[in-house]
Each structure stands twice: as structure tokens, then as C-alpha cells.
Motif scaffolding. Structure first.
Motif, PDB file in Angstrom:
ATOM      1  N   ARG A 164       1.355 -16.587 -53.421  1.00 43.65           N
ATOM      2  CA  ARG A 164      -0.011 -16.915 -53.813  1.00 43.65           C
ATOM      3  C   ARG A 164       0.020 -18.024 -54.854  1.00 43.65           C
ATOM      4  NH1 ARG A 164      -3.569 -11.369 -53.733  1.00 43.65           N
ATOM      5  NH2 ARG A 164      -5.206 -12.910 -53.647  1.00 43.65           N
ATOM      6  N   GLU A 166      -2.940 -19.570 -57.663  1.00 43.48           N
ATOM      7  CA  GLU A 166      -4.296 -19.501 -58.215  1.00 43.48           C
ATOM      8  C   GLU A 166      -5.140 -18.452 -57.468  1.00 43.48           C
ATOM      9  OE1 GLU A 166      -5.851 -23.459 -58.232  1.00 43.48           O
ATOM     10  OE2 GLU A 166      -4.442 -24.147 -59.761  1.00 43.48           O
ATOM     11  N   ALA A 168      -4.988 -17.422 -54.402  1.00 40.77           N
ATOM     12  CA  ALA A 168      -5.174 -17.593 -52.962  1.00 40.77           C
ATOM     13  C   ALA A 168      -3.837 -17.464 -52.240  1.00 40.77           C
ATOM     14  CB  ALA A 168      -5.791 -18.958 -52.668  1.00 40.77           C
ATOM     15  N   TRP A 169      -3.854 -16.843 -51.084  1.00 38.75           N
ATOM     16  CA  TRP A 169      -2.645 -16.741 -50.276  1.00 38.75           C
ATOM     17  C   TRP A 169      -2.215 -18.123 -49.805  1.00 38.75           C
ATOM     18  CZ3 TRP A 169      -0.120 -12.450 -50.676  1.00 38.75           C
ATOM     19  CH2 TRP A 169      -0.792 -11.233 -50.836  1.00 38.75           C
ATOM     20  N   ARG A 174      -1.277 -16.438 -45.426  1.00 38.76           N
ATOM     21  CA  ARG A 174      -2.648 -16.460 -44.918  1.00 38.76           C
ATOM     22  C   ARG A 174      -2.652 -16.323 -43.396  1.00 38.76           C
ATOM     23  NH1 ARG A 174      -3.923 -20.727 -47.205  1.00 38.76           N
ATOM     24  NH2 ARG A 174      -3.843 -22.225 -45.484  1.00 38.76           N
ATOM     25  N   ASP A 208     -10.051  -9.373 -53.953  1.00 34.89           N
ATOM     26  CA  ASP A 208      -9.277  -9.223 -52.719  1.00 34.89           C
ATOM     27  C   ASP A 208      -9.954  -8.248 -51.759  1.00 34.89           C
ATOM     28  OD1 ASP A 208      -7.250 -10.976 -53.262  1.00 34.89           O
ATOM     29  OD2 ASP A 208      -5.674  -9.461 -53.412  1.00 34.89           O
ATOM     30  N   ALA A 211     -13.208  -9.617 -50.248  1.00 33.79           N
ATOM     31  CA  ALA A 211     -12.912 -10.629 -49.230  1.00 33.79           C
ATOM     32  C   ALA A 211     -12.369  -9.978 -47.964  1.00 33.79           C
ATOM     33  CB  ALA A 211     -11.913 -11.643 -49.777  1.00 33.79           C
TER      34      ALA A 211
END
Length: 285
Positions: A164, A166, A168-169, A174, A208, A211
Motif C-alpha cells: 500500500r 498512502e 491505497a492498494w 488492487r 477500508d 469501500a
């Protein structure tokens, strides 16, 4: 089920705390959380945990991967205690689910359990090769209950220094997440999101989980009891969502129309399926 809480298979103390909590399912772990030297003892402890009095919580056992040579010993220990299901780690493709299913056939017959009653949750992205098997799970058979994905083992397998950035994956992780979601949908089973490894980062966990639910995941694996409430809240439909779902179902109640109109918008059968899924998640008819 919204929250799947891992419990080390050799820790009666952690099990006692988890069993008093609000997680929907406990995963009693004989794999990564148990040192190799402790695995024989952990099998007996895990069996005792499975046999302890229970309420609404489901209890699953994570066995060691098929290529370790330990899976049958794990199953021999836990199956007499009637687990709700088996979590299969490092699953490469549907054939491994079927192999586990054949073994479960034998254990269920040996212990007088209803045939097919032990379900399987496959962790389907822990190796690089497993990503290429995510389209196969429609052929996994009726024991498959859900698919989930993992980033930590995948990171180790491909040699990544981080998964990851910041929050995000990164690319391949992803991809694994999205292919797991698609593979589960193609197989007709729920997709379960992976763990949030930062124990004290409840804001990140909540982001997480929200989302994941937005994208179509039905629940989330978690590693600490402090993550249960946040996860359950994220995956519980809001009252306004349930109200919308009930009205959609009512709009299609006559059964004759393939499309209908509500609140000035056209609705068709995919909206009905979404409404039915929301009502099931909310535990309402």
C-alpha cells in the motif's frame, strides 16, 4: 456474515475474549499464527475451542495449506468437533477446493455429520500463481461458501517491499482484490475483504470496510477484537437502504414486470437482486 475474526489456535485466552464478542464468525487458526513446534498441541486446543458452548457465532477452522502435508492431521483433529466450515489458505484454484471437499466427505461420514454440511472459505490470492485461478471457482462445487483475498503472503511471494501507499492498494494487490470480487461473483458466492493489519488505525479500517461494502464485498476478515464493532457497522445496511430495498421488492411484487418505475427512475431486475441482497444483509424479510 460481516466480521470474520482470526483467533490463534493455541490461545485459549484470546478465544475466550473473542467468544464473548460480537464477531459473526471466529476463524480458529492452525496456520500462520501457530509456530511449527506448537501445531500438534494447537490441534487439541482448537478442537476444545470448537466444542465449547456457543451462541449465534459461527466457528471455522483454518487448516494448513494442502502443500504442507499437514492438512489431513488438522482435519482429523477438528472435524469431530463439527466446525461450521474450513478456511483453506494459499488456495490456487477450484481443484484444491474440490480436493478438500473429498476429504470432508470422508470425515463427515466417519463422524456422523450431515453430508456436505462443512463449508469452505478459500483464501484465493496468497501466491502469484493463484491470481490466474480466480476464474475457476464456478467449478469449485457446492461446499464453497465464499472467497477472500490476502495481500501479506502475496507480497512475500512476489517480493514486493510494500503493498500500500498512502492508504491505497498498489497495482498487483488492487488487481487481486478486484479479481477476487469478480471470481466470487462468477461462482455465485460472497466475497470477503482482507484484513486491515494496522491494529490501532480504526479510521483506516472504517475506510477500508466502507469501500469494500461499496464495491460488493459482503464482509471482512479481521485480526483483533477492537476491529469488530467498526466492521459490523460498515457492513450493516442503513435504515434508509433497507427502506429503499423494501420499496423495490414491493414494486416488483406482482412478478410479471421485468422493469418498473419508482421515485421517477426506471428499475429492472438487477435492482431487485440488489434490494434482496440488502434485505438479507439486514436480516429482514
Amino acid at each position: 456474515m460481516r466480521s470474520w475474526l482470526f483467533v490463534p489456535g493455541d490461545s485459549e485466552r484470546k478465544f475466550a475474549r473473542a467468544a464473548e464478542g460480537e464477531a459473526d464468525a471466529l476463524i480458529l487458526d492452525l496456520e500462520d499464527s501457530v509456530l511449527p513446534a506448537n501445531k500438534p498441541a494447537a490441534r487439541g486446543i482448537t478442537r476444545a475451542m470448537l466444542e465449547a458452548p456457543r451462541g449465534r457465532q459461527q466457528r471455522w477452522a483454518r487448516v494448513n495449506a494442502l502443500d504442507t502435508g499437514l492438512t489431513l492431521e488438522d482435519l482429523a483433529a477438528v472435524m469431530p468437533a463439527r466446525p461450521d466450515g474450513i478456511v483453506l489458505p494459499k488456495c490456487a484454484e477450484a481443484g484444491q477446493v474440490r480436493q478438500l471437499g473429498h476429504w470432508l466427505d470422508a470425515f463427515e461420514a466417519a463422524h456422523g455429520l450431515p453430508a456436505g454440511s462443512t463449508r469452505i472459505l478459500a483464501i484465493a490470492t496468497e501466491t502469484a500463481g493463484s491470481l490466474f485461478g480466480l476464474g475457476s471457482y464456478a467449478q469449485a462445487g457446492p461446499r464453497l461458501a465464499a472467497l477472500t483475498w490476502g495481500a501479506e503472503d502475496l507480497s512475500a511471494d512476489i517480493g514486493g517491499l510494500a503493498n500500500r501507499a498512502e492508504g491505497a492498494w498498489l497495482g498487483v494487490y488492487r488487481l487481486a482484490r478486484e479479481m477476487c470480487l469478480a471470481g466470487a461473483a462468477a461462482a455465485g458466492v460472497p466475497a470477503i475483504d482482507t484484513v486491515h493489519v494496522e491494529i490501532n488505525d480504526l479510521n483506516g479500517l472504517a475506510a477500508d470496510a466502507r469501500a469494500a461494502r461499496r464495491d460488493g464485498f459482503a464482509g471482512k476478515m479481521i485480526i483483533h477484537p477492537s476491529h469488530v464493532a467498526t466492521t459490523n457497522a460498515a457492513f450493516t445496511p442503513a435504515p434508509e437502504e433497507l427502506d429503499w430495498a423494501r420499496r423495490v421488492v414491493a414494486a416488483f411484487a406482482d412478478g410479471g414486470a421485468g422493469a418498473t418505475r419508482m421515485d421517477g427512475k426506471m428499475l429492472d431486475r438487477p435492482h431487485l437482486r440488489l434490494a434482496q441482497r440488502l434485505l438479507a444483509q439486514g436480516g429482514t424479510p
